[in-house]
Motif scaffolding. Structure first.
Motif, PDB file in Angstrom:
ATOM      1  N   GLY A   8      20.527 -37.404 -31.307  1.00 50.32           N
ATOM      2  CA  GLY A   8      20.734 -38.635 -30.544  1.00 50.32           C
ATOM      3  C   GLY A   8      19.464 -39.202 -29.944  1.00 50.32           C
ATOM      4  N   LYS A   9      18.581 -38.342 -29.450  1.00 50.88           N
ATOM      5  CA  LYS A   9      17.357 -38.821 -28.793  1.00 50.88           C
ATOM      6  C   LYS A   9      16.365 -39.429 -29.781  1.00 50.88           C
ATOM      7  N   ASP A  10      16.559 -39.135 -31.082  1.00 54.57           N
ATOM      8  CA  ASP A  10      15.666 -39.701 -32.089  1.00 54.57           C
ATOM      9  C   ASP A  10      16.210 -40.990 -32.698  1.00 54.57           C
ATOM     10  N   LEU A  11      17.432 -41.353 -32.369  1.00 56.87           N
ATOM     11  CA  LEU A  11      18.025 -42.584 -32.903  1.00 56.87           C
ATOM     12  C   LEU A  11      17.596 -43.765 -32.041  1.00 56.87           C
ATOM     13  N   LYS A  12      16.346 -44.143 -32.169  1.00 53.80           N
ATOM     14  CA  LYS A  12      15.809 -45.236 -31.367  1.00 53.80           C
ATOM     15  C   LYS A  12      14.752 -45.977 -32.184  1.00 53.80           C
ATOM     16  N   PRO A  13      14.489 -47.234 -31.852  1.00 52.61           N
ATOM     17  CA  PRO A  13      13.477 -48.006 -32.583  1.00 52.61           C
ATOM     18  C   PRO A  13      12.081 -47.437 -32.373  1.00 52.61           C
ATOM     19  N   VAL A  14      11.243 -47.595 -33.383  1.00 55.21           N
ATOM     20  CA  VAL A  14       9.849 -47.144 -33.259  1.00 55.21           C
ATOM     21  C   VAL A  14       8.855 -48.277 -33.531  1.00 55.21           C
ATOM     22  N   TRP A  15       9.323 -49.377 -34.114  1.00 55.52           N
ATOM     23  CA  TRP A  15       8.413 -50.470 -34.457  1.00 55.52           C
ATOM     24  C   TRP A  15       8.442 -51.595 -33.434  1.00 55.52           C
ATOM     25  N   ILE A  16       9.566 -51.821 -32.780  1.00 51.39           N
ATOM     26  CA  ILE A  16       9.616 -52.890 -31.782  1.00 51.39           C
ATOM     27  C   ILE A  16       9.258 -52.317 -30.415  1.00 51.39           C
ATOM     28  N   SER A  17       8.668 -53.144 -29.575  1.00 51.65           N
ATOM     29  CA  SER A  17       8.193 -52.689 -28.267  1.00 51.65           C
ATOM     30  C   SER A  17       9.356 -52.550 -27.296  1.00 51.65           C
ATOM     31  N   SER A  18       9.082 -51.942 -26.146  1.00 50.89           N
ATOM     32  CA  SER A  18      10.123 -51.778 -25.124  1.00 50.89           C
ATOM     33  C   SER A  18      10.594 -53.129 -24.607  1.00 50.89           C
ATOM     34  N   GLN A  19       9.676 -54.105 -24.524  1.00 52.25           N
ATOM     35  CA  GLN A  19      10.065 -55.449 -24.088  1.00 52.25           C
ATOM     36  C   GLN A  19      11.010 -56.092 -25.091  1.00 52.25           C
ATOM     37  N   GLU A  20      10.710 -55.920 -26.376  1.00 54.54           N
ATOM     38  CA  GLU A  20      11.584 -56.498 -27.398  1.00 54.54           C
ATOM     39  C   GLU A  20      12.931 -55.785 -27.439  1.00 54.54           C
ATOM     40  N   THR A  21      12.946 -54.513 -27.106  1.00 51.98           N
ATOM     41  CA  THR A  21      14.204 -53.763 -27.087  1.00 51.98           C
ATOM     42  C   THR A  21      15.167 -54.334 -26.048  1.00 51.98           C
ATOM     43  N   GLU A  22      14.619 -54.883 -24.966  1.00 52.48           N
ATOM     44  CA  GLU A  22      15.468 -55.457 -23.928  1.00 52.48           C
ATOM     45  C   GLU A  22      16.133 -56.748 -24.383  1.00 52.48           C
ATOM     46  N   SER A  23      15.498 -57.485 -25.299  1.00 48.52           N
ATOM     47  CA  SER A  23      16.069 -58.751 -25.782  1.00 48.52           C
ATOM     48  C   SER A  23      15.976 -58.819 -27.306  1.00 48.52           C
ATOM     49  N   PRO A  24      16.674 -57.935 -28.015  1.00 55.49           N
ATOM     50  CA  PRO A  24      16.551 -57.902 -29.484  1.00 55.49           C
ATOM     51  C   PRO A  24      17.090 -59.147 -30.160  1.00 55.49           C
ATOM     52  N   GLU A  25      18.000 -59.864 -29.485  1.00 54.52           N
ATOM     53  CA  GLU A  25      18.592 -61.053 -30.113  1.00 54.52           C
ATOM     54  C   GLU A  25      17.558 -62.139 -30.375  1.00 54.52           C
ATOM     55  N   LYS A  26      16.399 -62.091 -29.691  1.00 53.45           N
ATOM     56  CA  LYS A  26      15.361 -63.095 -29.900  1.00 53.45           C
ATOM     57  C   LYS A  26      14.577 -62.851 -31.185  1.00 53.45           C
ATOM     58  N   ILE A  27      14.633 -61.628 -31.703  1.00 54.63           N
ATOM     59  CA  ILE A  27      13.876 -61.283 -32.904  1.00 54.63           C
ATOM     60  C   ILE A  27      14.574 -61.790 -34.166  1.00 54.63           C
ATOM     61  N   LEU A  28      15.906 -61.768 -34.167  1.00 52.74           N
ATOM     62  CA  LEU A  28      16.656 -62.079 -35.385  1.00 52.74           C
ATOM     63  C   LEU A  28      16.386 -63.489 -35.911  1.00 52.74           C
ATOM     64  N   PRO A  29      16.418 -64.535 -35.062  1.00 51.40           N
ATOM     65  CA  PRO A  29      16.116 -65.884 -35.589  1.00 51.40           C
ATOM     66  C   PRO A  29      14.691 -65.992 -36.122  1.00 51.40           C
ATOM     67  N   GLU A  30      13.746 -65.251 -35.516  1.00 47.98           N
ATOM     68  CA  GLU A  30      12.349 -65.302 -35.959  1.00 47.98           C
ATOM     69  C   GLU A  30      12.218 -64.805 -37.401  1.00 47.98           C
ATOM     70  N   PHE A  31      12.996 -63.767 -37.746  1.00 47.29           N
ATOM     71  CA  PHE A  31      12.963 -63.253 -39.112  1.00 47.29           C
ATOM     72  C   PHE A  31      13.398 -64.332 -40.098  1.00 47.29           C
ATOM     73  N   TRP A  32      14.472 -65.032 -39.780  1.00 44.82           N
ATOM     74  CA  TRP A  32      14.996 -66.032 -40.710  1.00 44.82           C
ATOM     75  C   TRP A  32      14.179 -67.313 -40.714  1.00 44.82           C
ATOM     76  N   ARG A  33      13.282 -67.483 -39.730  1.00 44.11           N
ATOM     77  CA  ARG A  33      12.329 -68.590 -39.803  1.00 44.11           C
ATOM     78  C   ARG A  33      11.217 -68.276 -40.799  1.00 44.11           C
ATOM     79  N   ASN A  34      10.933 -66.986 -40.987  1.00 46.92           N
ATOM     80  CA  ASN A  34       9.883 -66.575 -41.923  1.00 46.92           C
ATOM     81  C   ASN A  34      10.396 -66.422 -43.356  1.00 46.92           C
ATOM     82  N   TYR A  35      11.662 -66.030 -43.516  1.00 48.77           N
ATOM     83  CA  TYR A  35      12.196 -65.724 -44.838  1.00 48.77           C
ATOM     84  C   TYR A  35      13.575 -66.339 -45.031  1.00 48.77           C
ATOM     85  N   THR A  36      13.837 -66.757 -46.277  1.00 47.91           N
ATOM     86  CA  THR A  36      15.195 -67.147 -46.654  1.00 47.91           C
ATOM     87  C   THR A  36      15.865 -65.941 -47.306  1.00 47.91           C
TER      88      THR A  36
END
Length: 304
Positions: A8-36
């Motif tokens: 359980g303690k290893d089931l955590k993100p390693v690429w996104i920062s702690s700040q991004e972990t607090e608001s992950p919903e902001k990352i999803l639209p950014e991905f789709w702005r870069n790629y279709t």
């Protein structure tokens, strides 16, 4: 990336920062702005077909493009994972939260409203740096910590040598082969981080000048202006940082780093595609920026 564990303690993100972990919903639209969705199918198929082919077949996506897509895809997956955890937690504690939120919301609101006045990073500046960042994801609140991270990775001599090697292959019909492609991405991430620091420091200097120009009564009433706000950077440092961002804006610098990544990891030269990269000027400016960062780190009191 290769570590596999169901603990359980290893089931955590390693690429996104702690700040991004607090608001992950902001990352999803950014991905789709870069790629279709077409881009995603294309890159995944190219990467899969190449990895299982024993004949070294032709690939229409350069190593740089594939790595950049891979990085963004991992970040997207981690953000989706965190978001799913948040939703599950919200459902599990929905009843409890109904009782707690009315009592705590006012206090939380007050503290969040007061936070920007304590000398923290202005929201607009933080948002701009996050929006324009390509690889750097470690936060922007502490410029000194960013410089520490940079010089933990490189000394000035090794950084300039590797930067020169990477810039050199941008305009040649070969790709960077003095290590692995990840070396290019790592160095450019570090370059981006000190560009962010330079932008923060220069913005802080402009803010101090505006503050000094205001009437004294208004300055004294402004919260968060303490002894540290009166520290002066050397005139030469301010002049260089001003010239650095006059040569290219923050957005243009990020675009240039992206182009360097693309052509240094491609067997096609920038000129072949009609792209002009002023390698000598870039090497001089980024090299001098690293020297300025070194001087600022030596004198921590010079940081904003």
């Amino acid at each position: 990336m290769r570590y596999i564990s169901e603990d359980g303690k290893d089931l955590k993100p390693v690429w996104i920062s702690s700040q991004e972990t607090e608001s992950p919903e902001k990352i999803l639209p950014e991905f789709w702005r870069n790629y279709t969705i077409v881009d995603c199918r294309f890159f995944l198929w190219q990467m899969l077909s190449t990895s299982i082919s024993a004949e070294g077949q032709h690939v229409d996506a350069s190593p740089g493009e594939q790595l950049y897509f891979f990085e963004n895809l991992v970040v997207y997956l981690e953000a989706s994972f965190v978001l799913d955890q948040h939703r599950s937690l919200s459902k599990a504690k929905a009843g409890e939260r109904d009782h707690i939120e009315p009592r705590e919301s006012s206090g939380e609101l007050e503290s969040s409203e007061r936070r920007p006045n304590r000398g923290s990073l202005p929201k607009k500046l933080n948002k701009r740096l996050k929006r324009l960042s390509i690889w750097h994801r470690d936060g922007f609140d502490d410029p000194y910590a960013i410089l520490d991270s940079f010089f933990d990775a490189y000394d000035l001599t090794s950084f300039k040598a590797r930067l020169y090697d990477i810039l050199q292959v941008c305009c040649q019909e070969k790709y960077y082969d003095k290590g692995c492609p990840a070396d290019v991405l790592y160095l450019l991430e570090k370059v981006e981080s000190i560009i962010n620091v330079a932008y923060l420091i220069l913005s802080g200097e402009k803010e101090k000048r505006l503050t000094k120009a205001k009437p004294s009564a208004e300055v004294t009433c402004k919260a968060g202006v303490g002894p540290e706000a009166e520290i002066e950077l050397p005139a030469g440092t301010i002049q260089f940082l001003t010239e650095f961002f006059e040569y290219k804006s923050l957005k243009k610098w990020k675009q240039e780093l992206n182009r360097i990544c693309l052509y240094s990891l491609s067997s096609q030269s920038a000129q072949e595609w009609g792209v002009y990269i002023d390698l000598l000027t870039l090497y001089q400016l980024v090299g001098r920026l690293s020297e300025t960062a070194f001087d600022l780190r030596k004198n921590k009191s010079a940081l904003v």
